[in-house]
Design a protein around this motif. Structure first.
Motif, short mmCIF file in Angstrom:
data_model
loop_
_atom_site.label_atom_id
_atom_site.label_comp_id
_atom_site.label_asym_id
_atom_site.label_seq_id
_atom_site.Cartn_x
_atom_site.Cartn_y
_atom_site.Cartn_z
N SER A 62 38.97 23.31 48.57
CA SER A 62 39.62 22.28 47.77
C SER A 62 39.34 20.89 48.33
O SER A 62 39.39 20.66 49.54
CB SER A 62 41.14 22.51 47.76
N PHE A 63 39.05 19.95 47.41
CA PHE A 63 38.94 18.53 47.78
C PHE A 63 40.36 17.99 47.98
O PHE A 63 40.93 17.35 47.10
CB PHE A 63 38.23 17.75 46.67
N HIS A 64 40.92 18.25 49.14
CA HIS A 64 42.35 18.01 49.33
C HIS A 64 42.71 16.55 49.58
O HIS A 64 43.89 16.20 49.53
CB HIS A 64 42.86 18.86 50.48
N GLN A 65 41.72 15.68 49.83
CA GLN A 65 42.06 14.28 50.09
C GLN A 65 41.60 13.34 48.98
O GLN A 65 41.45 12.14 49.19
CB GLN A 65 41.47 13.83 51.44
N ASN A 66 41.38 13.88 47.78
CA ASN A 66 41.14 13.00 46.63
C ASN A 66 42.41 12.22 46.32
O ASN A 66 43.52 12.65 46.63
CB ASN A 66 40.76 13.83 45.39
N GLY A 92 26.68 13.23 33.68
CA GLY A 92 27.88 14.01 33.39
C GLY A 92 28.41 14.66 34.65
O GLY A 92 27.65 15.10 35.51
N VAL A 93 29.72 14.72 34.78
CA VAL A 93 30.34 15.26 35.99
C VAL A 93 29.90 16.70 36.25
O VAL A 93 29.75 17.12 37.41
CB VAL A 93 31.88 15.18 35.91
N PHE A 94 29.64 17.46 35.20
CA PHE A 94 29.24 18.85 35.38
C PHE A 94 27.76 19.00 35.73
O PHE A 94 27.29 20.11 35.98
CB PHE A 94 29.58 19.67 34.14
N ALA A 95 27.04 17.88 35.75
CA ALA A 95 25.65 17.88 36.22
C ALA A 95 25.59 17.37 37.65
O ALA A 95 24.54 16.94 38.12
CB ALA A 95 24.78 17.01 35.31
N SER A 96 26.73 17.40 38.34
CA SER A 96 26.81 16.88 39.70
C SER A 96 27.72 17.77 40.54
O SER A 96 28.34 18.70 40.03
CB SER A 96 27.39 15.47 39.68
N ARG A 97 27.79 17.44 41.82
CA ARG A 97 28.73 18.09 42.73
C ARG A 97 29.82 17.12 43.15
O ARG A 97 30.40 17.22 44.23
CB ARG A 97 28.01 18.65 43.95
N SER A 98 30.11 16.17 42.28
CA SER A 98 31.12 15.15 42.56
C SER A 98 32.45 15.79 42.93
O SER A 98 32.84 16.84 42.43
CB SER A 98 31.30 14.26 41.33
N MET A 99 33.17 15.11 43.82
CA MET A 99 34.50 15.59 44.21
C MET A 99 35.52 15.37 43.10
O MET A 99 36.58 16.01 43.10
CB MET A 99 34.95 14.86 45.49
N TYR A 100 35.23 14.48 42.17
CA TYR A 100 36.19 14.19 41.10
C TYR A 100 35.89 15.07 39.88
O TYR A 100 35.19 14.69 38.96
CB TYR A 100 36.13 12.70 40.74
N ARG A 101 36.44 16.27 39.93
CA ARG A 101 36.21 17.26 38.89
C ARG A 101 37.53 17.93 38.54
O ARG A 101 38.47 17.90 39.33
CB ARG A 101 35.16 18.28 39.32
N PRO A 102 37.64 18.53 37.38
CA PRO A 102 38.95 19.02 36.94
C PRO A 102 39.57 20.08 37.83
O PRO A 102 40.79 20.16 37.93
CB PRO A 102 38.66 19.55 35.54
N SER A 103 38.77 20.90 38.49
CA SER A 103 39.34 21.99 39.28
C SER A 103 39.68 21.59 40.70
O SER A 103 40.40 22.32 41.39
CB SER A 103 38.36 23.17 39.33
N GLU A 104 39.12 20.48 41.20
CA GLU A 104 39.27 20.05 42.59
C GLU A 104 38.63 21.03 43.57
O GLU A 104 38.88 20.98 44.76
CB GLU A 104 40.74 19.87 42.98
N LEU A 105 37.77 21.93 43.08
CA LEU A 105 37.17 22.95 43.94
C LEU A 105 35.75 22.58 44.33
O LEU A 105 34.99 22.04 43.52
CB LEU A 105 37.19 24.31 43.25
N GLY A 106 35.40 22.90 45.57
CA GLY A 106 34.04 22.72 46.05
C GLY A 106 33.44 24.06 46.42
O GLY A 106 34.15 25.05 46.62
#
Length: 245
Positions: A62-66, A92-106
């Protein structure tokens, strides 16, 4: 259809990264050591039988410090600016590994060094993690080479590995490093790992000030450096007070 999903936090990562700055943007770029300590009942050694037969693991975390409001459905980010593209081009966010995504999962693949067992409990020593200290682990799965590795796969804007910068330590920084090594507060392996991290250029993509001094925290030290003309110049290395760790 259920819109929310609750998952347990099975463990916590202990890594040398106490700040986001300096963490590799992808796993396995630098073989930084870390330990995963599991919460009960997920720490039962029986749950890890056979895991030592695998060399690598998938970590779901989890991206716990967003920022708290970054994951609000009303503020869903459809596009981001990948650092690899200079921080200017949108994708698009789904074409990336950005931390700002709906699931907050990495998702990260790491090397499994050892399953440590003690008193019926287990924890994992790993290398290559791109994880902040304290990162919650949601699940682990073994990496299966014949199906998970796809040599002919396309990787969009990130097809090739990032170019590396040259790293040099000035006289002051070198002397400070030797003093810390003499005090057993630092060692040559850590210095080598710091070189690899700096070679990846940890700066935000939009920053290119040759005169700016950056600070990168690694375990118990803070590394001060500048970057100019494709070269990293380490200016100083400072011990961090234990109260700050």
């Amino acid at each position: 259809m259920k819109s929310d999903l609750t998952v347990p936090v099975i463990g916590i990562v202990h890594s040398p990264f106490h700040e986001k700055f300096g963490i590799p943007r992808q796993p396995n770029l630098v073989q930084v050591p870390a330990i995963i300590e599991f919460n009960a009942p997920y720490d039962d050694a029986l749950a890890f039988e056979g895991l030592g037969e695998f060399s690598h693991l998938w970590l779901i975390w989890s991206f716990h410090q967003n920022k708290a409001d970054s994951q609000s459905p009303k503020k869903f980010r459809t596009q981001i600016r990948p650092p690899r593209l200079g921080g200017n081009q949108k994708l698009g966010v789904f074409a990336s590994r950005s931390m700002y995504r709906p699931s907050e999962l990495g998702l990260s693949v790491v090397k499994l060094v050892k399953v440590i067992r003690q008193n019926g409990k287990a924890k994992l020593l790993i290398r290559g993690a791109d994880l902040l200290n304290g990162t919650p682990i949601v699940d682990i799965k073994p990496y299966i080479a014949y199906s998970d590795a796809i040599p002919e796969a396309k990787s969009g804007f990130a097809q090739a590995a990032p170019a590396l910068l040259e790293v040099e330590w000035n006289i002051v920084a070198s002397q400070q490093a030797q003093a810390l090594i003499a005090q057993k507060l630092f060692d040559s392996e850590q210095q080598g790992l710091i070189n690899e991290l700096l070679a990846l250029d940890p700066r935000p993509a939009y920053q290119d000030d040759a005169n700016r001094v950056y600070g990168m925290r690694y375990r118990q030290v803070n590394v001060l450096f500048k970057i100019s003309a494709g070269q990293v110049q380490v200016e100083a290395i400072q011990r961090i007070d234990k109260k700050e760790i």
